[in-house]
Every structure is written in structure tokens, then in C-alpha cells.
Design a protein around this motif. Structure first.
Motif, mmCIF file in Angstrom:
data_model
loop_
_atom_site.group_PDB
_atom_site.id
_atom_site.type_symbol
_atom_site.label_atom_id
_atom_site.label_comp_id
_atom_site.label_asym_id
_atom_site.label_seq_id
_atom_site.Cartn_x
_atom_site.Cartn_y
_atom_site.Cartn_z
ATOM 1 N N PHE A 14 0.833 -1.211 0.000
ATOM 2 C CA PHE A 14 0.000 0.000 0.000
ATOM 3 C C PHE A 14 0.864 1.256 0.000
ATOM 4 C CE2 PHE A 14 -2.071 3.467 2.259
ATOM 5 C CZ PHE A 14 -3.278 3.572 1.595
ATOM 6 N N ASN A 15 1.853 1.308 0.871
ATOM 7 C CA ASN A 15 2.706 2.498 0.974
ATOM 8 C C ASN A 15 3.404 2.800 -0.349
ATOM 9 O OD1 ASN A 15 2.090 2.900 3.666
ATOM 10 N ND2 ASN A 15 3.854 1.775 4.423
ATOM 11 N N TYR A 16 3.912 1.754 -1.003
ATOM 12 C CA TYR A 16 4.637 1.975 -2.258
ATOM 13 C C TYR A 16 3.699 2.526 -3.337
ATOM 14 C CZ TYR A 16 7.489 1.333 -6.381
ATOM 15 O OH TYR A 16 8.181 1.571 -7.540
ATOM 16 N N LEU A 17 2.525 1.929 -3.469
ATOM 17 C CA LEU A 17 1.592 2.364 -4.508
ATOM 18 C C LEU A 17 1.021 3.745 -4.204
ATOM 19 C CD1 LEU A 17 -0.229 -1.045 -5.041
ATOM 20 C CD2 LEU A 17 1.498 -0.020 -6.512
ATOM 21 N N GLU A 18 0.710 3.986 -2.942
ATOM 22 C CA GLU A 18 0.160 5.286 -2.554
ATOM 23 C C GLU A 18 1.163 6.407 -2.813
ATOM 24 O OE1 GLU A 18 -2.885 7.639 -0.242
ATOM 25 O OE2 GLU A 18 -2.800 6.034 -1.718
ATOM 26 N N ALA A 19 2.441 6.117 -2.639
ATOM 27 C CA ALA A 19 3.478 7.128 -2.856
ATOM 28 C C ALA A 19 3.750 7.374 -4.333
ATOM 29 C CB ALA A 19 4.768 6.707 -2.154
ATOM 30 N N ASN A 20 3.560 6.360 -5.175
ATOM 31 C CA ASN A 20 3.980 6.468 -6.577
ATOM 32 C C ASN A 20 2.864 6.793 -7.562
ATOM 33 O OD1 ASN A 20 7.013 5.659 -7.105
ATOM 34 N ND2 ASN A 20 6.298 4.437 -5.378
ATOM 35 N N PHE A 21 1.629 6.452 -7.265
ATOM 36 C CA PHE A 21 0.550 6.727 -8.216
ATOM 37 C C PHE A 21 0.396 8.226 -8.526
ATOM 38 C CE2 PHE A 21 -1.849 2.517 -7.372
ATOM 39 C CZ PHE A 21 -1.194 1.928 -8.432
ATOM 40 N N PRO A 22 0.424 9.130 -7.519
ATOM 41 C CA PRO A 22 0.288 10.557 -7.856
ATOM 42 C C PRO A 22 1.390 11.050 -8.786
ATOM 43 C CG PRO A 22 -0.074 10.217 -5.508
ATOM 44 C CD PRO A 22 0.445 8.933 -6.055
ATOM 45 N N ALA A 23 2.607 10.553 -8.591
ATOM 46 C CA ALA A 23 3.715 10.968 -9.461
ATOM 47 C C ALA A 23 3.482 10.494 -10.890
ATOM 48 C CB ALA A 23 5.031 10.409 -8.918
ATOM 49 N N LEU A 24 2.908 9.308 -11.044
ATOM 50 C CA LEU A 24 2.602 8.799 -12.383
ATOM 51 C C LEU A 24 1.517 9.633 -13.049
ATOM 52 C CD1 LEU A 24 2.679 4.932 -11.765
ATOM 53 C CD2 LEU A 24 4.312 6.281 -13.088
ATOM 54 N N VAL A 25 0.486 10.025 -12.276
ATOM 55 C CA VAL A 25 -0.565 10.894 -12.825
ATOM 56 C C VAL A 25 0.043 12.205 -13.295
ATOM 57 C CG1 VAL A 25 -2.660 12.200 -12.282
ATOM 58 C CG2 VAL A 25 -2.401 9.878 -11.430
ATOM 59 N N SER A 26 0.931 12.764 -12.474
ATOM 60 C CA SER A 26 1.584 14.025 -12.824
ATOM 61 C C SER A 26 2.415 13.897 -14.090
ATOM 62 C CB SER A 26 2.470 14.493 -11.665
ATOM 63 O OG SER A 26 3.121 15.699 -11.969
ATOM 64 N N SER A 27 3.081 12.759 -14.265
ATOM 65 C CA SER A 27 3.929 12.553 -15.438
ATOM 66 C C SER A 27 3.109 12.348 -16.713
ATOM 67 C CB SER A 27 4.846 11.339 -15.225
ATOM 68 O OG SER A 27 5.746 11.574 -14.174
ATOM 69 N N ILE A 28 1.963 11.671 -16.585
ATOM 70 C CA ILE A 28 1.156 11.331 -17.755
ATOM 71 C C ILE A 28 0.228 12.471 -18.175
ATOM 72 C CG2 ILE A 28 -0.681 9.794 -18.591
ATOM 73 C CD1 ILE A 28 0.600 7.589 -16.858
ATOM 74 N N ALA A 29 -0.310 13.214 -17.224
ATOM 75 C CA ALA A 29 -1.274 14.272 -17.544
ATOM 76 C C ALA A 29 -0.663 15.297 -18.492
ATOM 77 C CB ALA A 29 -1.735 14.973 -16.270
ATOM 78 N N PRO A 30 -1.422 15.752 -19.490
ATOM 79 C CA PRO A 30 -0.907 16.766 -20.419
ATOM 80 C C PRO A 30 -0.514 18.052 -19.698
ATOM 81 C CG PRO A 30 -2.947 15.792 -21.243
ATOM 82 C CD PRO A 30 -2.789 15.325 -19.831
ATOM 83 N N ALA A 31 0.422 18.783 -20.271
ATOM 84 C CA ALA A 31 0.839 20.069 -19.708
ATOM 85 C C ALA A 31 -0.370 20.979 -19.544
ATOM 86 C CB ALA A 31 1.876 20.720 -20.622
ATOM 87 N N GLY A 32 -0.464 21.614 -18.385
ATOM 88 C CA GLY A 32 -1.578 22.530 -18.119
ATOM 89 C C GLY A 32 -2.851 21.837 -17.701
ATOM 90 N N GLN A 33 -2.817 20.497 -17.545
ATOM 91 C CA GLN A 33 -4.037 19.765 -17.184
ATOM 92 C C GLN A 33 -3.836 18.865 -15.961
ATOM 93 O OE1 GLN A 33 -6.052 17.952 -20.565
ATOM 94 N NE2 GLN A 33 -5.153 19.423 -21.962
ATOM 95 N N LYS A 34 -2.772 19.093 -15.224
ATOM 96 C CA LYS A 34 -2.512 18.279 -14.049
ATOM 97 C C LYS A 34 -3.600 18.489 -12.994
ATOM 98 C CE LYS A 34 0.656 17.776 -10.166
ATOM 99 N NZ LYS A 34 1.800 18.373 -9.457
ATOM 100 N N GLY A 35 -4.076 19.707 -12.833
ATOM 101 C CA GLY A 35 -5.103 19.991 -11.835
ATOM 102 C C GLY A 35 -6.364 19.173 -12.063
ATOM 103 N N THR A 36 -6.789 19.094 -13.313
ATOM 104 C CA THR A 36 -7.972 18.302 -13.649
ATOM 105 C C THR A 36 -7.695 16.820 -13.447
ATOM 106 O OG1 THR A 36 -8.551 19.959 -15.307
ATOM 107 C CG2 THR A 36 -9.692 17.849 -15.434
ATOM 108 N N ALA A 37 -6.527 16.366 -13.888
ATOM 109 C CA ALA A 37 -6.170 14.951 -13.739
ATOM 110 C C ALA A 37 -6.127 14.543 -12.273
ATOM 111 C CB ALA A 37 -4.814 14.684 -14.399
ATOM 112 N N MET A 38 -5.566 15.398 -11.417
ATOM 113 C CA MET A 38 -5.480 15.073 -10.000
ATOM 114 C C MET A 38 -6.841 15.171 -9.324
ATOM 115 S SD MET A 38 -2.440 14.054 -9.468
ATOM 116 C CE MET A 38 -2.610 13.866 -7.696
ATOM 117 N N GLY A 39 -7.694 16.063 -9.803
ATOM 118 C CA GLY A 39 -9.050 16.161 -9.255
ATOM 119 C C GLY A 39 -9.844 14.896 -9.530
ATOM 120 N N ILE A 40 -9.756 14.387 -10.750
ATOM 121 C CA ILE A 40 -10.422 13.127 -11.111
ATOM 122 C C ILE A 40 -9.837 11.977 -10.295
ATOM 123 C CG2 ILE A 40 -10.836 11.481 -12.983
ATOM 124 C CD1 ILE A 40 -10.671 13.919 -14.923
ATOM 125 N N TYR A 41 -8.520 11.963 -10.184
ATOM 126 C CA TYR A 41 -7.816 10.928 -9.411
ATOM 127 C C TYR A 41 -8.317 10.912 -7.961
ATOM 128 C CZ TYR A 41 -3.731 8.723 -7.131
ATOM 129 O OH TYR A 41 -2.901 7.933 -6.374
#
Length: 446
Positions: free
Chosen positions: A309-336
Motif C-alpha cells: 500500500f505504501n509503495y503504490l500510494e506514494a507512486n501513483f500521484p507521481a505517475l498521474v503528474s507525469s502522464i497528464a498533459p501540460a496545463g491539465q494536471k489539476g484536472t487529472a489530480m481532481g479526477i484521481y
């Protein structure tokens, strides 16, 4: 960081700690303490543990957008007031039905997005990562602290005492937000808050939906665990106030496991390590599903669960940040975040229903089966490199256009560009080779 940024980061981190303490302290306690209510049932327990997730999931994005219109602090104060009201209702509840009403109201105080936006408003671009990191560490710390002290508070004051303390802590957060956190210049950034026009595109993104479903399952499983585990520990003659003697060493060992996995990954997030994390959680649920477990098997299973759990919880947000298009991280993290909280609701519901119809062992088995489906979902995820996000202001004389985007893409280290005429900003995804001086010259010359 300057004095203003340090004050803001510490104050907002404290607000997060005090608020999340209240949500998390209930988790290791409620399944046992709720047995005293006249309308007790495993299903009601599941709803009470996960009920806050339903309103959190529904309101996470709208509350973030509201902070753009009404201001950050008014929305945060409103959310804290609703959260405190829900806490006090739950503390006075003499039935589980009323407690569930209080928990759902607690979830309606969905202020995570507004807090992160305020942290962005009061910090410089160069120091923003540090400010957000302090808040992120505080969130993780609050979970570990809550799991340990929740049973101890319950021993002295009962479940009503936990909810009362939670309400008081929420009220104490209000003067912190009002007078200690500095007022920042509101910046509506697509990399900070959700934007309505981006929702449909990102919900169905071929890669992001896998991470959204993953965090939903992740929080479904931790909620399912905490609906079942406190009752399981009673079988070993462990009173509720002694459960911390298991949680403290287990969490310590699991954090050590996290450090080892992060060190071996060397700053990357290989897909194979994600599978390892999911497999550890699946093995934990299989172990817990066995009848007549020993204390040692249960302890080992919980260590495996929290390491994964700790490993996945720490790494999933970073993956969302890396994949989300530029200027759309806020929306991607809100959905997440919405999927994350819905997972908590789903875990409570699923655990309660399965236990009601079958048995606690069957609920653990459902958790193990869920990890198999989860592996299939993750198998289509592409490995990505960690990236950095940069927001740069556009000169008022420079018009955002395709020509400017093309020139920025030629700058060393730039991976992706989004120009926003409304916020007059350029959002960039960059790697370690990024040349900021060169990018600034392009923006100034147009």
C-alpha cells in the motif's frame, strides 16, 4: 523558502494533519466500537467507515472550482465548518444511521483541492515543490499517527470522544486558515485546479483511467481491511486499546519496506514494481482469508499489505503528474482524488455486504480476487519517465499561437507545451535537460 512560504506550508500542513487525523482515527476503531449501537450490522459498519468517501468523491472537483470563484479561504472555511458539523452529529449519534449521516457530512467538507491551490498561490514557482512536499509528508504522517492513537482515545472517551475531538480539531483549524496562512494572489492554473472543459478528455484517457481505477481499488482495499481487521484482532484476545501494539511495529516495518523498494527503483517507477506492490496486497488478503489464522500469520499479512500500500500510494500521484498533459494536471489530480475517495466508499459497502451475506473470510477473499483484476488493468499501463512541470508567464504583447508552441518545443528539455490565453501562461512538461533561459527568451520574443 522565505518566511512567508515557510509559514504557509507549515500552517496548511497542520490544517491537513488535524483534519485527516479526524477521518483516519475512526478507521481502526469503528468496526469494534460500533457493536454497542442498537442497529449494528456489518453493512452499517461498512457504510460508516466508507460513507465519507461518497461525498468527498462527488464534491472534490466542484469545491476546487468554487475556490476559483469565491476565493480559497472562504471555501476552505466552509469545508471545515461542514466537516466539524458532521463530526459533532456523529459524536451525538445514538444509532449507526445517525453516525452515517455525520460521516457523509464530514466528507462534504472536500477542501483538498482548495488547500493545494492556496499553497500554490502563496509560494513562488521555484519553491512550490517544497511547499507541496511538506503538505504531502504531513498527510502521510497523519495516517500513521491516527491509526496508533485512535484506539487509545477510544479507550478513554469512546467512539463519541473520537468524533468530538475531530470536530474540535476542525474548529481549531479555522483561525489558522483565517489569520496564520497568508493571503496569496489567486492564480487560476490548469496545473493546480480542475478545469471543466478538460474533464471528459481526461476521464477517458487511455493511460490515466488505469491509474484512476488503481487508486480506487487501492483505497477500496484499505477500507475493506479496516472494516475487518479490528474484529479479527479480537479473536486473539486483543482489546481495542491494545491494537496499537500491532499497528506501530507493522507500520514501522512497512515503511522500511517502502524505503527499500524506493531505493531499488532509483527514482523511477518500473511497472514490475507496481505489480510487486499489488501482489503483496493480494498475498496479504489471501493470508487473512484463511480460517483459524495464528497471530503471526495475521501480523505478517498486515506487514505485506502496508508495504504494498505504501509503495503504490506514494507512486501513483507521481505517475498521474507525469502522464497528464501540460496545463491539465489539476484536472487529472481532481479526477484521481474523486476515484480515490469513491474507492473508500466502495470498500466499506463491499465489505459490509459480503460479511452480511457470507463471512469475514469471504470479504478478505474478495480483496484478494480484486488484486487479480487490478493486475489486468495495470498491464496496459505504459512506463513513463518522471517529469517536471513548469509554468511561465506570457508577455502581454505575445499572443499564444501554434508558432510559439513550436518554438518552445525546440527548447532543450521541453517535452510538451500548452498555452493558455485566459491565464496568460505557458505550461511546460520538461526533463532534466530543460533550459529555462532559452525558454524565457522564446516567450519574450514570441
Amino acid at each position: 523558502m522565505n518566511v512567508l512560504e515557510l509559514r504557509a506550508s507549515l500552517a496548511l500542513a497542520l490544517v491537513y494533519v488535524l483534519r485527516m487525523l479526524g477521518l483516519f482515527m475512526v478507521m481502526p476503531v469503528l468496526a469494534v466500537a460500533a457493536m454497542d449501537y442498537p442497529d449494528y450490522s456489518p453493512l452499517m459498519v461498512g457504510l460508516a467507515v466508507g460513507g465519507y468517501g461518497l461525498t468527498q468523491a462527488a464534491l472534490q472537483i466542484p469545491m476546487g472550482m468554487m475556490s476559483d470563484k469565491w476565493g480559497r479561504k472562504p471555501v476552505i472555511l466552509l469545508g471545515l465548518a461542514v466537516f466539524a458539523l458532521g463530526s459533532f452529529i456523529a459524536s451525538q449519534a445514538d444509532t449507526m444511521a445517525w453516525m452515517i449521516v455525520g460521516r457523509i457530512l464530514q466528507g462534504a467538507g472536500a477542501i483538498a483541492g482548495a488547500i493545494m491551490a492556496l499553497a500554490t498561490d502563496v509560494s513562488r514557482e521555484s519553491q512550490r515543490a517544497k511547499v507541496l512536499a511538506i503538505i504531502g509528508i504531513a498527510i502521510g504522517f497523519s495516517f500513521y499517527l491516527a491509526v496508533i492513537i485512535g484506539p487509545l482515545i477510544a479507550k478513554s472517551w469512546g467512539l463519541a470522544g473520537i468524533f468530538s475531538v475531530t470536530g474540535v480539531l476542525a474548529v481549531l483549524c479555522m483561525p489558522l486558515v483565517k489569520w496564520v496562512v497568508p493571503n496569496g494572489v489567486k492564480v487560476s492554473s490548469g496545473d493546480t485546479l480542475p478545469q471543466k472543459g478538460q474533464l471528459a478528455e481526461l476521464v477517458f484517457s487511455s493511460q490515466l483511467w488505469r491509474l484512476n481505477v488503481s487508486v480506487m481499488v487501492l483505497h477500496m482495499l484499505i477500507t475493506l481491511l479496516f472494516v475487518q481487521l479490528p474484529v479479527t484482532l479480537l479473536h486473539f484476545d486483543m482489546t481495542l486499546d491494545s491494537h496499537w501494539t500491532l499497528y506501530l511495529p507493522v507500520l514501522g516495518v512497512s515503511v522500511l519496506g517502502l524505503i527499500i523498494m524506493m531505493g531499488m527503483a532509483r527514482g523511477r517507477t518500473p511497472k514490475s514494481y507496481l505489480f510487486v506492490g499489488v501482489s503483496l496486497m493480494g498475498a496479504a488478503f489471501l493470508g487473512l482469508a484463511l480460517k483459524d489464522n495464528s497471530w503471526w500469520v495475521t501480523s505478517a499479512a498486515v506487514v505485506l499489505f502496508f508495504t504494498g500500500f505504501n509503495y503504490l500510494e506514494a507512486n501513483f500521484p507521481a505517475l498521474v503528474s507525469s502522464i497528464a498533459p501540460a496545463g491539465q494536471k489539476g484536472t487529472a489530480m481532481g479526477i484521481y482524488a474523486s476515484f480515490q475517495f469513491f474507492g473508500a466508499f466502495l470498500g466499506g459497502m463491499l465489505s459490509g455486504i459480503v460479511t452480511n451475506i457470507f463471512s469475514p473470510e469471504a470479504a478478505y477473499l474478495v480483496g484478494a480476487i480484486s488484486t487479480l483484476i487490478w493486475v489486468v488493468v495495470l498491464s496496459g499501463l505504459k512506463e513513463v519517465s518522471r517529469v517536471k512541470r513548469i509554468t511561465m508567464s506570457l508577455d502581454n504583447t505575445v499572443a499564444p499561437n501554434h508558432h510559439l508552441s513550436a518554438k518552445l518545443m525546440q527548447v532543450s528539455g521541453v517535452l510538451e507545451v500548452t498555452l493558455n490565453s485566459n491565464s496568460n501562461a505557458a505550461y511546460l512538461k520538461v526533463n532534466r535537460d530543460f533550459n529555462a533561459v532559452e525558454a524565457r527568451k522564446v516567450l519574450e520574443s514570441g
